[in-house]
Design a protein around this motif. Structure first.
Motif, PDB file in Angstrom:
ATOM      1  N   LEU A  53       0.861  -1.178   0.000  1.00 37.42           N
ATOM      2  CA  LEU A  53       0.000   0.000   0.000  1.00 37.42           C
ATOM      3  C   LEU A  53       0.898   1.229   0.000  1.00 37.42           C
ATOM      4  O   LEU A  53       1.696   1.427   0.930  1.00 37.42           O
ATOM      5  N   TRP A  54       0.814   2.025  -1.063  1.00 36.46           N
ATOM      6  CA  TRP A  54       1.635   3.218  -1.220  1.00 36.46           C
ATOM      7  C   TRP A  54       0.819   4.442  -0.840  1.00 36.46           C
ATOM      8  O   TRP A  54      -0.390   4.489  -1.076  1.00 36.46           O
ATOM      9  N   ASN A  55       1.482   5.473  -0.328  1.00 39.33           N
ATOM     10  CA  ASN A  55       0.761   6.673   0.080  1.00 39.33           C
ATOM     11  C   ASN A  55       0.401   7.575  -1.092  1.00 39.33           C
ATOM     12  O   ASN A  55      -0.248   8.614  -0.919  1.00 39.33           O
ATOM     13  N   GLY A  56       0.810   7.198  -2.285  1.00 39.91           N
ATOM     14  CA  GLY A  56       0.487   7.938  -3.498  1.00 39.91           C
ATOM     15  C   GLY A  56       0.836   7.081  -4.696  1.00 39.91           C
ATOM     16  O   GLY A  56       1.160   5.894  -4.551  1.00 39.91           O
ATOM     17  N   ASP A  57       0.775   7.660  -5.886  1.00 40.67           N
ATOM     18  CA  ASP A  57       1.124   6.917  -7.093  1.00 40.67           C
ATOM     19  C   ASP A  57       2.554   6.403  -6.963  1.00 40.67           C
ATOM     20  O   ASP A  57       3.495   7.197  -6.839  1.00 40.67           O
ATOM     21  N   PRO A  58       2.766   5.080  -6.980  1.00 45.43           N
ATOM     22  CA  PRO A  58       4.110   4.538  -6.749  1.00 45.43           C
ATOM     23  C   PRO A  58       5.111   4.875  -7.847  1.00 45.43           C
ATOM     24  O   PRO A  58       6.313   4.635  -7.662  1.00 45.43           O
ATOM     25  N   LEU A  59       4.648   5.416  -8.944  1.00 45.06           N
ATOM     26  CA  LEU A  59       5.565   5.850  -9.990  1.00 45.06           C
ATOM     27  C   LEU A  59       5.904   7.331  -9.836  1.00 45.06           C
ATOM     28  O   LEU A  59       6.332   7.985 -10.787  1.00 45.06           O
ATOM     29  N   SER A  60       5.727   7.844  -8.641  1.00 45.31           N
ATOM     30  CA  SER A  60       6.115   9.207  -8.296  1.00 45.31           C
ATOM     31  C   SER A  60       7.297   9.142  -7.340  1.00 45.31           C
ATOM     32  O   SER A  60       7.381   8.247  -6.490  1.00 45.31           O
ATOM     33  N   VAL A  61       8.197  10.105  -7.435  1.00 46.60           N
ATOM     34  CA  VAL A  61       9.345  10.137  -6.528  1.00 46.60           C
ATOM     35  C   VAL A  61       8.911  10.462  -5.103  1.00 46.60           C
ATOM     36  O   VAL A  61       9.683  10.277  -4.160  1.00 46.60           O
ATOM     37  N   TYR A  62       7.691  10.946  -4.945  1.00 48.13           N
ATOM     38  CA  TYR A  62       7.209  11.303  -3.613  1.00 48.13           C
ATOM     39  C   TYR A  62       6.529  10.130  -2.899  1.00 48.13           C
ATOM     40  O   TYR A  62       6.207  10.229  -1.718  1.00 48.13           O
ATOM     41  N   ALA A  63       6.292   9.042  -3.618  1.00 43.66           N
ATOM     42  CA  ALA A  63       5.569   7.911  -3.043  1.00 43.66           C
ATOM     43  C   ALA A  63       6.461   7.110  -2.103  1.00 43.66           C
ATOM     44  O   ALA A  63       7.648   6.902  -2.364  1.00 43.66           O
ATOM     45  N   LYS A  64       5.862   6.652  -1.025  1.00 44.27           N
ATOM     46  CA  LYS A  64       6.544   5.753  -0.102  1.00 44.27           C
ATOM     47  C   LYS A  64       5.634   4.581   0.227  1.00 44.27           C
ATOM     48  O   LYS A  64       4.410   4.720   0.239  1.00 44.27           O
ATOM     49  N   ALA A  65       6.246   3.456   0.493  1.00 45.41           N
ATOM     50  CA  ALA A  65       5.476   2.289   0.922  1.00 45.41           C
ATOM     51  C   ALA A  65       4.974   2.549   2.337  1.00 45.41           C
ATOM     52  O   ALA A  65       5.762   2.794   3.251  1.00 45.41           O
ATOM     53  N   GLU A  66       3.657   2.488   2.489  1.00 48.73           N
ATOM     54  CA  GLU A  66       3.057   2.732   3.800  1.00 48.73           C
ATOM     55  C   GLU A  66       2.878   1.434   4.578  1.00 48.73           C
ATOM     56  O   GLU A  66       3.138   1.368   5.774  1.00 48.73           O
ATOM     57  N   LYS A  67       2.431   0.391   3.874  1.00 45.14           N
ATOM     58  CA  LYS A  67       2.260  -0.919   4.480  1.00 45.14           C
ATOM     59  C   LYS A  67       2.706  -1.984   3.489  1.00 45.14           C
ATOM     60  O   LYS A  67       2.504  -1.828   2.277  1.00 45.14           O
ATOM     61  N   VAL A  68       3.307  -3.060   4.004  1.00 47.70           N
ATOM     62  CA  VAL A  68       3.756  -4.164   3.150  1.00 47.70           C
ATOM     63  C   VAL A  68       3.310  -5.480   3.787  1.00 47.70           C
ATOM     64  O   VAL A  68       3.603  -5.743   4.961  1.00 47.70           O
ATOM     65  N   TRP A  69       2.589  -6.278   3.006  1.00 47.73           N
ATOM     66  CA  TRP A  69       2.170  -7.600   3.444  1.00 47.73           C
ATOM     67  C   TRP A  69       2.938  -8.674   2.675  1.00 47.73           C
ATOM     68  O   TRP A  69       3.183  -8.531   1.465  1.00 47.73           O
ATOM     69  N   ILE A  70       3.333  -9.725   3.354  1.00 44.58           N
ATOM     70  CA  ILE A  70       3.935 -10.893   2.711  1.00 44.58           C
ATOM     71  C   ILE A  70       3.133 -12.111   3.123  1.00 44.58           C
ATOM     72  O   ILE A  70       2.986 -12.386   4.323  1.00 44.58           O
ATOM     73  N   ASP A  71       2.568 -12.810   2.152  1.00 45.99           N
ATOM     74  CA  ASP A  71       1.651 -13.916   2.429  1.00 45.99           C
ATOM     75  C   ASP A  71       0.543 -13.474   3.382  1.00 45.99           C
ATOM     76  O   ASP A  71       0.153 -14.195   4.300  1.00 45.99           O
ATOM     77  N   GLY A  72       0.050 -12.252   3.156  1.00 42.29           N
ATOM     78  CA  GLY A  72      -1.065 -11.745   3.934  1.00 42.29           C
ATOM     79  C   GLY A  72      -0.702 -11.228   5.306  1.00 42.29           C
ATOM     80  O   GLY A  72      -1.562 -10.675   6.008  1.00 42.29           O
ATOM     81  N   ALA A  73       0.542 -11.398   5.733  1.00 41.32           N
ATOM     82  CA  ALA A  73       0.976 -10.928   7.054  1.00 41.32           C
ATOM     83  C   ALA A  73       1.546  -9.522   6.919  1.00 41.32           C
ATOM     84  O   ALA A  73       2.384  -9.260   6.060  1.00 41.32           O
ATOM     85  N   LEU A  74       1.083  -8.615   7.769  1.00 47.45           N
ATOM     86  CA  LEU A  74       1.585  -7.248   7.743  1.00 47.45           C
ATOM     87  C   LEU A  74       2.998  -7.228   8.316  1.00 47.45           C
ATOM     88  O   LEU A  74       3.200  -7.439   9.516  1.00 47.45           O
TER      89      LEU A  74
END
Length: 472
Positions: free
Chosen positions: A426-447
């Motif tokens: 889940l990115w806080n904005g368009d991930p193809l923007s230099v201003y975007a950062k990953a807000e949340k990352v799940w791996i196999d459904g685990a946060l």
């Protein structure tokens, strides 16, 4: 007297031998009694972290396979993508995340990394990525040098990396086996290994092998020598493969005996796996002419080049790559740092894509891996400035489904589709923007990462250190 005793003993021995020859033949050994090669002696012990049903709604989506949804929903259940669409049906009690104004993508995949093998801090004690002792070191495995405590894994997680492929370095023609890892904390590398992922073989052509061994007055010392050593090695691998195929055929037929067991060669085991289509070739190569030669060599010996890495001149032979079903993993704009990278262009990656090839953005760098979304955005912009019309959702395939294909994992990761692993960013904005950062990352459904709550793994090495857990 001694002569008489010797004569009698000799006669008894001859009689015994004659009796053995005339008696019944020794039965073939049972399959369970015969040595066989264990193709997975270091199995994955990875277990997904605990997850809970999660619905992300009102979010914009790049699905990783060329699809785009504005204001859609993604449902994660039991570690899988359960549903994706404009609107989905979710079970009661599901955790709901409001994604208004935010974006969702599949977890980012880096097909070329040395994290763990060239760990941080970068000191001699952590330099385990190159076995620079011979042109053919196909017997070494990258996973045997991976340090799970490398802080680089956490930094990459903060950049949305959920799967990464660790390769040996490129000093040797046959550098050894690569391994695909889940980007989760683990005490051992086995706890990070992607279950069931194909092994790979790192190969290299061009300047690196000829420089390393030529400077030692060893073969190869030229590009001619590179190909000559390659071909001689593949010829030996074919013979090794034939002997083991013959032996295993006898085992299945119940006619094998211990005397039939071929001599074991750990390096040849890897090359045999390539010839049998079980191990995927990841080939470091820069120049177009050399890539073309390697493709012909692969046909000569009956193997396939899955991916060329770096491939600075891939744009010159995009049609050949497409025809051979070979991917090209490239940088957005690295070029000119040595002669074989001199003829690079910023449009390399998008030109390969536009020609219908399998284009991939890779890092080969402990910092670049944290920003593969930005590297992809740079290449997309350069291509479109050159007159192409590549859509952002298509560009995301370069770190999505195409990257998964290069690792033989496209049925499990690389895109958001029902039944696939819930590797989600889940990115806080368009991930193809230099201003975007990953807000949340799940791996196999685990946060596994949450920038807002400062939920992020910290390796044992970092505990108590200044900047502990800082995603940089």
């Amino acid at each position: 007297m001694k002569s008489l005793v010797f004569a009698l003993a000799s006669a008894a021995l001859l009689s015994a031998c004659a009796g053995q020859q005339e008696g019944p033949k020794t039965p073939a050994s049972k399959p369970g009694d015969l040595p066989m090669i264990d193709k997975n002696p270091f199995p994955s012990t990875y277990k997904p972290y605990a997850s809970q049903p999660t619905l992300i709604r009102g979010v914009n989506i790049y699905d990783g396979a060329g699809g785009k949804i504005i204001g859609g929903e993604v449902l994660l259940v039991d570690g899988k993508v359960a549903a994706i669409g404009q609107s989905v049906t979710a079970p009661e009690g599901v955790t709901v995340i409001d994604g208004a104004g935010k974006w969702v993508t599949p977890g980012v995949i880096d097909v070329h990394s040395h994290l763990g093998n060239y760990a941080t801090p970068s000191v001699d004690a952590h330099q385990d990525g190159n076995e620079v002792t011979g042109a053919n070191t196909a017997d070494v495995w990258a996973e045997h040098g991976v340090w799970p405590q490398d802080p680089g894994f956490t930094r990459a997680l903060a950049g949305g990396i959920t799967t990464l492929h660790i390769l040996p370095g490129s000093a040797n023609l046959f550098g050894g086996r690569g391994v695909s890892l889940r980007n989760v904390p683990g005490r051992t590398v086995q706890e990070m290994k992607f279950p069931g992922a194909p092994y790979t073989l790192k190969m290299a052509c061009g300047e690196n092998p000829k420089r390393v061994y030529g400077n030692r007055n060893q073969k190869p010392g030229s590009r001619m020598g590179n190909i000559a050593v390659d071909r001689a090695t593949w010829a030996k691998a074919q013979e090794y493969d034939r002997k083991w195929d013959e032996y295993e055929g006898k085992v299945k037929a119940g006619t094998a005996a211990l005397k039939d067991v071929p001599a074991r060669d750990i390096a040849m085991d890897t090359l045999r796996g390539v010839l049998d289509g079980e191990i995927l070739v990841q080939n470091h190569c820069y120049r177009a002419d050399e890539m073309a030669l390697v493709l012909d060599m692969a046909k000569e010996f009956g193997y396939k080049v899955t991916t060329f890495h770096h491939a600075v001149e891939a744009y010159k032979i995009a049609d050949l790559l497409k025809a051979n079903g070979t991917c090209a993993a490239m940088w957005a704009d690295w070029w000119g740092f040595k002669m074989e990278s001199y003829d690079g262009i910023r449009e390399n990656l998008p030109f390969v894509h536009a020609a219908g090839g399998c284009a991939i953005t890779h890092s080969d760098d402990d910092l670049g891996i944290q920003r593969l979304n930005q590297e992809t955005a740079k290449a997309l912009a350069d291509g479109n400035r050159a007159g192409l019309d590549i859509k952002p959702e298509d560009a995301w395939t370069w770190i999505g489904i195409n990257a998964a294909k290069a690792l033989g994992l496209d049925k499990e990761i690389g895109s958001l589709a029902p039944g696939k692993r819930a590797d989600v960013v889940l990115w806080n904005g368009d991930p193809l923007s230099v201003y975007a950062k990953a807000e949340k990352v799940w791996i196999d459904g685990a946060l596994m990462f949450d920038a807002l709550s400062r939920m992020r793994p910290v390796s044992d090495f970092e505990l108590g250190q200044p900047g502990e857990g800082d995603p940089k």
